[in-house]
Design a protein around this motif. Structure first.
Motif, mmCIF file in Angstrom:
data_model
loop_
_atom_site.group_PDB
_atom_site.id
_atom_site.type_symbol
_atom_site.label_atom_id
_atom_site.label_comp_id
_atom_site.label_asym_id
_atom_site.label_seq_id
_atom_site.Cartn_x
_atom_site.Cartn_y
_atom_site.Cartn_z
ATOM 1 N N PRO A 38 0.813 -1.210 0.000
ATOM 2 C CA PRO A 38 0.000 0.000 0.000
ATOM 3 C C PRO A 38 0.848 1.261 0.000
ATOM 4 C CG PRO A 38 0.001 -1.025 2.182
ATOM 5 C CD PRO A 38 0.656 -1.983 1.245
ATOM 6 N N SER A 39 0.262 2.334 -0.520
ATOM 7 C CA SER A 39 0.956 3.614 -0.597
ATOM 8 C C SER A 39 1.297 4.147 0.793
ATOM 9 C CB SER A 39 0.069 4.621 -1.337
ATOM 10 O OG SER A 39 0.594 5.915 -1.211
ATOM 11 N N GLN A 40 2.426 4.815 0.888
ATOM 12 C CA GLN A 40 2.819 5.434 2.149
ATOM 13 C C GLN A 40 2.103 6.774 2.366
ATOM 14 O OE1 GLN A 40 4.911 3.885 4.444
ATOM 15 N NE2 GLN A 40 4.483 2.211 3.022
ATOM 16 N N HIS A 41 1.376 7.221 1.356
ATOM 17 C CA HIS A 41 0.668 8.499 1.459
ATOM 18 C C HIS A 41 -0.714 8.320 0.847
ATOM 19 C CE1 HIS A 41 0.294 12.981 0.262
ATOM 20 N NE2 HIS A 41 -0.393 12.691 1.338
ATOM 21 N N ALA A 42 -1.660 7.864 1.640
ATOM 22 C CA ALA A 42 -2.983 7.516 1.140
ATOM 23 C C ALA A 42 -3.860 8.737 0.917
ATOM 24 C CB ALA A 42 -3.661 6.558 2.114
ATOM 25 N N GLY A 43 -3.538 9.879 1.573
ATOM 26 C CA GLY A 43 -4.338 11.070 1.390
ATOM 27 C C GLY A 43 -5.401 11.279 2.435
ATOM 28 N N GLY A 61 -0.267 16.455 0.366
ATOM 29 C CA GLY A 61 0.954 17.211 0.122
ATOM 30 C C GLY A 61 2.198 16.461 0.536
ATOM 31 N N PRO A 62 3.363 17.033 0.227
ATOM 32 C CA PRO A 62 4.643 16.362 0.499
ATOM 33 C C PRO A 62 4.907 16.209 1.996
ATOM 34 C CG PRO A 62 4.987 18.609 -0.304
ATOM 35 C CD PRO A 62 3.544 18.333 -0.460
ATOM 36 N N ARG A 63 5.417 15.044 2.363
ATOM 37 C CA ARG A 63 5.692 14.742 3.782
ATOM 38 C C ARG A 63 6.697 15.713 4.380
ATOM 39 N NH1 ARG A 63 1.547 12.666 4.950
ATOM 40 N NH2 ARG A 63 1.137 14.058 3.217
ATOM 41 N N GLU A 64 7.646 16.180 3.559
ATOM 42 C CA GLU A 64 8.735 17.018 4.078
ATOM 43 C C GLU A 64 8.330 18.486 4.222
ATOM 44 O OE1 GLU A 64 9.080 16.893 -0.402
ATOM 45 O OE2 GLU A 64 8.636 15.464 1.215
ATOM 46 N N ALA A 65 7.175 18.870 3.687
ATOM 47 C CA ALA A 65 6.751 20.269 3.725
ATOM 48 C C ALA A 65 6.210 20.624 5.110
ATOM 49 C CB ALA A 65 5.679 20.515 2.669
ATOM 50 N N GLN A 66 6.176 21.930 5.403
ATOM 51 C CA GLN A 66 5.621 22.374 6.678
ATOM 52 C C GLN A 66 4.128 22.050 6.727
ATOM 53 O OE1 GLN A 66 5.863 26.586 7.637
ATOM 54 N NE2 GLN A 66 5.798 26.140 9.827
ATOM 55 N N PRO A 67 3.676 21.424 7.806
ATOM 56 C CA PRO A 67 2.258 21.073 7.886
ATOM 57 C C PRO A 67 1.393 22.214 8.405
ATOM 58 C CG PRO A 67 3.466 20.087 9.716
ATOM 59 C CD PRO A 67 4.475 20.832 8.891
ATOM 60 N N ILE A 68 0.218 22.349 7.818
ATOM 61 C CA ILE A 68 -0.828 23.247 8.314
ATOM 62 C C ILE A 68 -2.001 22.374 8.712
ATOM 63 C CG2 ILE A 68 -2.236 25.273 7.870
ATOM 64 C CD1 ILE A 68 -0.503 25.820 5.399
ATOM 65 N N VAL A 69 -2.447 22.497 9.952
ATOM 66 C CA VAL A 69 -3.562 21.698 10.453
ATOM 67 C C VAL A 69 -4.773 22.614 10.618
ATOM 68 C CG1 VAL A 69 -4.355 20.119 12.252
ATOM 69 C CG2 VAL A 69 -1.911 20.246 11.688
ATOM 70 N N TYR A 93 2.586 23.458 0.672
ATOM 71 C CA TYR A 93 2.464 23.033 2.064
ATOM 72 C C TYR A 93 1.860 21.624 2.157
ATOM 73 C CZ TYR A 93 3.382 27.823 3.653
ATOM 74 O OH TYR A 93 3.948 29.040 3.911
ATOM 75 N N ARG A 94 2.069 20.989 3.283
ATOM 76 C CA ARG A 94 1.353 19.768 3.633
ATOM 77 C C ARG A 94 0.101 20.198 4.391
ATOM 78 N NH1 ARG A 94 3.687 15.070 7.755
ATOM 79 N NH2 ARG A 94 1.866 13.680 7.665
ATOM 80 N N VAL A 95 -1.073 19.861 3.911
ATOM 81 C CA VAL A 95 -2.313 20.331 4.522
ATOM 82 C C VAL A 95 -3.068 19.165 5.152
ATOM 83 C CG1 VAL A 95 -2.527 22.378 3.074
ATOM 84 C CG2 VAL A 95 -3.526 20.226 2.285
#
Length: 320
Positions: A38-43, A61-69, A93-95
């Motif tokens: 399975p994908s490591q980034h399912a969304g 979004g990319p795992r390495e990007a700054q996350p916004i929650v 950003y990672r959202v």
């Protein structure tokens, strides 16, 4: 009868079937392999918190990007942040956005529908996703959730900044210590609306004060009203009923005082749901590193109705 032609057709068919049989393993193997890995980034996904409640979340979004929650308001879901998720995903950003317990696609729990547990659920999600240096953005009830989470669980580099949009802190209810607050019967009306005819109540709010569609000359969007109703009706009536107490009676004064990261307060001066005089104008005085932006004539749901203004202002704060 032409036996030679019949024999020829049977020979061709047999040869074709043999070729398919030989090729079949190579055709099905990639699909089987994909299923096995399975994908490591399912969304999107589910995190199960300590009392067994399942919290639904989106993670794009990319795992390495700054996350916004993003933390949604009552009685909505993470879908209320569509305009922000797409905008900031496009900016690199990672959202991340979750459905609060009892809301949206999370468990329709009859327990834990209060701010301490909401904040603990966010802490569990942040740990599950291993978030560091995250920016937390909360609207309305979600702003209260952000304040409590950042104050109690945001240390150790987990949180970089926070934003409260049309948010409920410091406290909405009128009390001796908060004489400018709204009287209890306002929130009793919310509870009565949920209990008596939630489906109609959840039409009346977005069609009226939430987006300012009750104002003269307002440009009304039936799609926005329908989407608010859709999100609300996905959730639990019990959780929505309980959450009225959580967003109206919780005192976030000490939470705001404890936060030591930069916080942006964004509020419309025509917010009919969380009046600015008893929320942002008081909250800014309690923050160590607070900034206040007031939007003339903007309604409570301004992140939807005025995303073209709100999103660039958020981006500027994130990059500052």
């Amino acid at each position: 009868m032409d036996t030679s032609n019949d024999l020829s057709r049977r020979t061709v068919m047999a040869a074709s079937l043999s070729l398919v049989a030989v090729a079949a393993p190579s055709l099905v193997q990639p699909a089987a392999a994909a299923k096995a890995a399975p994908s490591q980034h399912a969304g999107s996904g589910i995190v199960t918190v300590k009392d067994g409640v399942e919290i639904f979340y989106k993670d794009w979004g990319p795992r390495e990007a700054q996350p916004i929650v993003f933390h949604h308001g009552w009685p909505l879901s993470s879908d209320d942040w569509d305009a922000q998720l797409l905008f900031f995903l496009d900016k690199g950003y990672r959202v991340i956005a979750h459905d609060r317990r009892g809301h949206g696609r999370s468990s329709q729990t009859d327990t834990g529908n209060e701010m301490d547990t909401y904040a603990a659920d966010v802490a569990a999600l942040a740990a599950h996703l291993n978030l560091k240096g995250a920016i937390h953005v909360g609207h309305s009830t979600g702003g209260g959730e952000v304040a409590r989470y950042v104050a109690r669980h945001g240390g150790g580099g987990r949180v970089a900044k926070a934003v409260l949009i049309g948010a409920v802190p410091p406290i909405m209810l009128k009390t001796p210590a908060n004489p400018g607050g709204l009287p209890l019967d306002v929130f009793d009306g919310f509870r009565a609306g949920v209990a008596a005819n939630r489906a109609q109540f959840f039409r009346d709010i977005p069609a009226g004060p939430f987006y300012g569609f009750n104002r003269p000359g307002a440009k009304v969007s039936e799609g926005v009203i329908d989407n608010w109703w859709r999100q609300g009706m996905m959730g639990s009536a019990k959780a929505h009923y309980d959450c009225v107490k959580a967003f109206s009676e919780t005192d976030f004064t000490e939470d705001l005082k404890a936060i030591d990261v930069p916080v942006l307060l964004m509020h419309g001066d025509d917010d009919q749901v969380v009046p600015i005089a008893d929320s942002a104008l008081l909250g800014i005085k309690l923050l160590k590193k607070g900034e206040l932006k007031v939007y003339k004539g903007f309604p409570h749901g301004m992140a939807t109705t005025h995303a073209d203004v709100i999103n660039p202002d958020l981006l500027a704060f994130f990059k500052a």
